[in-house]
Design a protein around this motif. Structure first.
Motif, short mmCIF file in Angstrom:
data_model
loop_
_atom_site.label_atom_id
_atom_site.label_comp_id
_atom_site.label_asym_id
_atom_site.label_seq_id
_atom_site.Cartn_x
_atom_site.Cartn_y
_atom_site.Cartn_z
N ARG A 1 -4.69 -7.54 -9.62
CA ARG A 1 -5.54 -6.46 -9.10
C ARG A 1 -4.71 -5.48 -8.29
O ARG A 1 -5.00 -4.27 -8.26
CB ARG A 1 -6.65 -7.06 -8.24
N MET A 2 -3.69 -5.98 -7.65
CA MET A 2 -2.83 -5.08 -6.88
C MET A 2 -2.00 -4.22 -7.84
O MET A 2 -1.74 -3.04 -7.55
CB MET A 2 -1.92 -5.90 -5.98
N ASP A 3 -1.59 -4.81 -8.96
CA ASP A 3 -0.90 -4.01 -9.97
C ASP A 3 -1.78 -2.85 -10.42
O ASP A 3 -1.34 -1.71 -10.53
CB ASP A 3 -0.54 -4.88 -11.16
N ALA A 4 -3.04 -3.19 -10.70
CA ALA A 4 -3.97 -2.15 -11.16
C ALA A 4 -4.14 -1.07 -10.11
O ALA A 4 -4.15 0.13 -10.42
CB ALA A 4 -5.32 -2.79 -11.51
N ALA A 5 -4.25 -1.50 -8.86
CA ALA A 5 -4.40 -0.52 -7.79
C ALA A 5 -3.15 0.36 -7.70
O ALA A 5 -3.24 1.57 -7.48
CB ALA A 5 -4.63 -1.25 -6.46
N LEU A 6 -2.01 -0.28 -7.90
CA LEU A 6 -0.75 0.46 -7.86
C LEU A 6 -0.72 1.53 -8.94
O LEU A 6 -0.32 2.68 -8.69
CB LEU A 6 0.41 -0.51 -8.06
N ASP B 1 -6.23 2.20 -3.19
CA ASP B 1 -5.90 1.29 -2.11
C ASP B 1 -5.83 -0.16 -2.60
O ASP B 1 -6.78 -0.65 -3.20
CB ASP B 1 -6.95 1.42 -1.00
N GLY B 2 -4.72 -0.80 -2.37
CA GLY B 2 -4.57 -2.17 -2.80
C GLY B 2 -4.50 -3.15 -1.65
O GLY B 2 -4.14 -4.30 -1.85
N SER B 3 -4.87 -2.70 -0.46
CA SER B 3 -4.70 -3.57 0.71
C SER B 3 -5.65 -4.75 0.65
O SER B 3 -5.32 -5.83 1.14
CB SER B 3 -4.94 -2.77 1.99
N GLU B 4 -6.81 -4.55 0.02
CA GLU B 4 -7.75 -5.69 -0.06
C GLU B 4 -7.18 -6.78 -0.95
O GLU B 4 -7.24 -7.97 -0.62
CB GLU B 4 -9.10 -5.21 -0.61
N ALA B 5 -6.61 -6.37 -2.09
CA ALA B 5 -5.98 -7.36 -2.97
C ALA B 5 -4.81 -8.02 -2.26
O ALA B 5 -4.56 -9.22 -2.42
CB ALA B 5 -5.51 -6.67 -4.26
N ASP B 6 -4.11 -7.24 -1.44
CA ASP B 6 -3.02 -7.80 -0.65
C ASP B 6 -3.53 -8.90 0.26
O ASP B 6 -2.99 -10.02 0.29
CB ASP B 6 -2.38 -6.66 0.18
N SER C 1 6.45 2.58 -0.80
CA SER C 1 7.19 1.67 -1.66
C SER C 1 6.47 0.34 -1.83
O SER C 1 7.01 -0.71 -1.53
CB SER C 1 8.58 1.43 -1.09
N PRO C 2 5.22 0.42 -2.29
CA PRO C 2 4.49 -0.84 -2.46
C PRO C 2 5.01 -1.65 -3.65
O PRO C 2 4.76 -2.84 -3.73
CB PRO C 2 3.06 -0.38 -2.70
N ARG C 3 5.72 -0.98 -4.54
CA ARG C 3 6.24 -1.74 -5.69
C ARG C 3 7.29 -2.75 -5.25
O ARG C 3 7.39 -3.85 -5.79
CB ARG C 3 6.83 -0.76 -6.71
N GLU C 4 8.05 -2.36 -4.24
CA GLU C 4 9.01 -3.30 -3.67
C GLU C 4 8.30 -4.52 -3.10
O GLU C 4 8.67 -5.66 -3.36
CB GLU C 4 9.80 -2.58 -2.58
#
Lengths: 245, 245
Positions: free
Chosen positions: B133-138, B143-148, B192-195
């Motif tokens: 789900r974070m990939d999808a958000a990316l 916002d992918g903080s919830e998946a985080d 740099s959330p991909r990192e």
DNA sequence: CGTAGTCTATTGTCTGACAACCTGATCTAT
DNA sequence: ATAGATCAGGTTGTCAGACAATAGACTACG
């Protein structure tokens, strides 16, 4: 004197508390969904038949608890995440006490490890003082639990991290609760505090020597011993035990 | 629009909060001893130059936190045990954010280590789902903080210890607060959330492989990376980094 | 000396008002 | 027609003053 007056002795009426309790109940019950906007203070005041000041105090309390948040000019909203905002440790279920000991072991081992790296002379003196007060309590057959708490807090303070200390204080209070519960379940455990005291000194020595691995190990030994004294066998997969190998 | 307005975005003035913070500081500092009586609301209002309503709200907050208690007709008193009864993480002082990251690193590393020992297939599936789900958000720039958060909670759940999970939930909420603060101070970190995602997958792999030391190490790497992304260099004495040696 | 009544100080609550602010609608200029 | 600026209404934040409820001390009287 009517009975009502007597009942009020231990139930003094506090309007704001009644209102905040009612609001909290409605939120927990789901009347106001997470993220939804609450009625305005004016409406709430009329609904409950109180003044706006009372409503404001009730809201201030819920706001302090993190249940709701207010935005000036916009309104008051139920917090997005009204889950367990308070963290309490009430042993529940079969593995309740076991799981609490696991948590405590994990935390204290990590804290002890860091303390071994960062402690200075003052920190060690504080730990030694706590243990000596515990020795005195032991000799006098009086309660040494406060000195026990102080020892563990001194270790947390030795990390020189304010948040680690505050978490330790917080968890310490919660643990002292479960400690009482464990004690009534198994009073025998309190009969061998000298054993615990030996483990305390081992932990102090490791920290004073600046040996992180030994400190972690000593914390594990101590917590395992404390658990056994109340009839609980900790699993061996918590880490730290393999450090010495 | 003056610059002052911009700075207010993450520092909105709330008189009652300033007063309650000041009162709390005085209590913690010992200006008002435990059990001692506070100045009257009238005096406090004059002292701080605010109205009595503000003082009352400030006191209401400290009362909700258990720091003080009031008796109608008598006065307000510092609670007998004025330690920090609530555990809040408000970055304060020079090393505030640094210390918060230290605490988070210690906790998450230990949790990851235990999760690597106890995880089952369902746990791994939950972690993988959160990361996807974070990939999808990316990909969608949303916002992918919830998946985080879900990913980290899934790790805590994999310990199969209810209290570890609840502590993780509790700290997660507190951390998300400081994360927002860190973000406004250094927005570059969010670019740099991909990192971070790569570090997440490394952590997942270590846990899935059942390698406790690697999981601890991966958690350290991730938290160190997260800290660096907001301009903080974590010290090297937190442990875990030497595991791989 | 003791007890009841009184008096004062303090918190709890009420009322009304204004300030700061947000939101949405309306208006204006391009 | 669209985008930005302006305005109006509503909501929370703060202020000021007053009265009610309660606790503690003081006084007068037996």
């Amino acid at each position: 004197m009517p009975l009502e007056t007597l009942s009020r002795i231990h139930r003094p009426p506090r309007l704001s508390e009644e209102v905040s309790a009612e609001l909290e109940a409605r939120i927990q019950r789901g009347d106001y969904a997470p993220g939804a906007q609450l009625p305005t203070e004016k409406v709430l005041a009329e609904t409950f038949g109180v003044s706006r000041a009372v409503v404001r105090e009730a809201i201030a309390r819920l706001k302090a608890d993190g249940l709701i948040e207010t935005r000036q000019g916009s309104g008051a909203f139920v917090a997005a995440n009204p889950k367990s905002l308070n963290f309490r440790l009430a042993p529940s279920g079969e593995d309740g006490l076991l799981h609490i000991f696991e948590l405590r072991t994990m935390i204290e081992a990590t804290v002890a490890e860091l303390a071994a790296r960062r402690r200075n002379d003052d920190d060690i003196a504080a730990m030694r003082d706590a243990l000596q007060r515990m020795d005195a309590a032991l000799a006098g057959e009086i309660d040494g639990s406060e000195a026990d708490d102080d020892f563990h807090l001194a270790i947390a303070a030795a990390t020189h991290n304010q948040y680690v200390l505050r978490l330790a204080e917080f968890l310490g209070r919660q643990f002292s609760e479960s400690r009482r519960i464990a004690w009534v379940d198994n009073p025998r455990g309190m009969e061998s505090p000298r054993e615990a005291q030996r483990e305390h000194y081992a932990l102090l020595d490791a920290i004073a020597a600046g040996n992180p691995a030994a400190a972690r190990q000593a914390a594990h030994v101590h917590l395992r011993g404390a658990a056994e004294r109340v009839g609980i066998d900790l699993p061996t997969d918590l880490g730290g035990n393999s450090v010495g190998k």
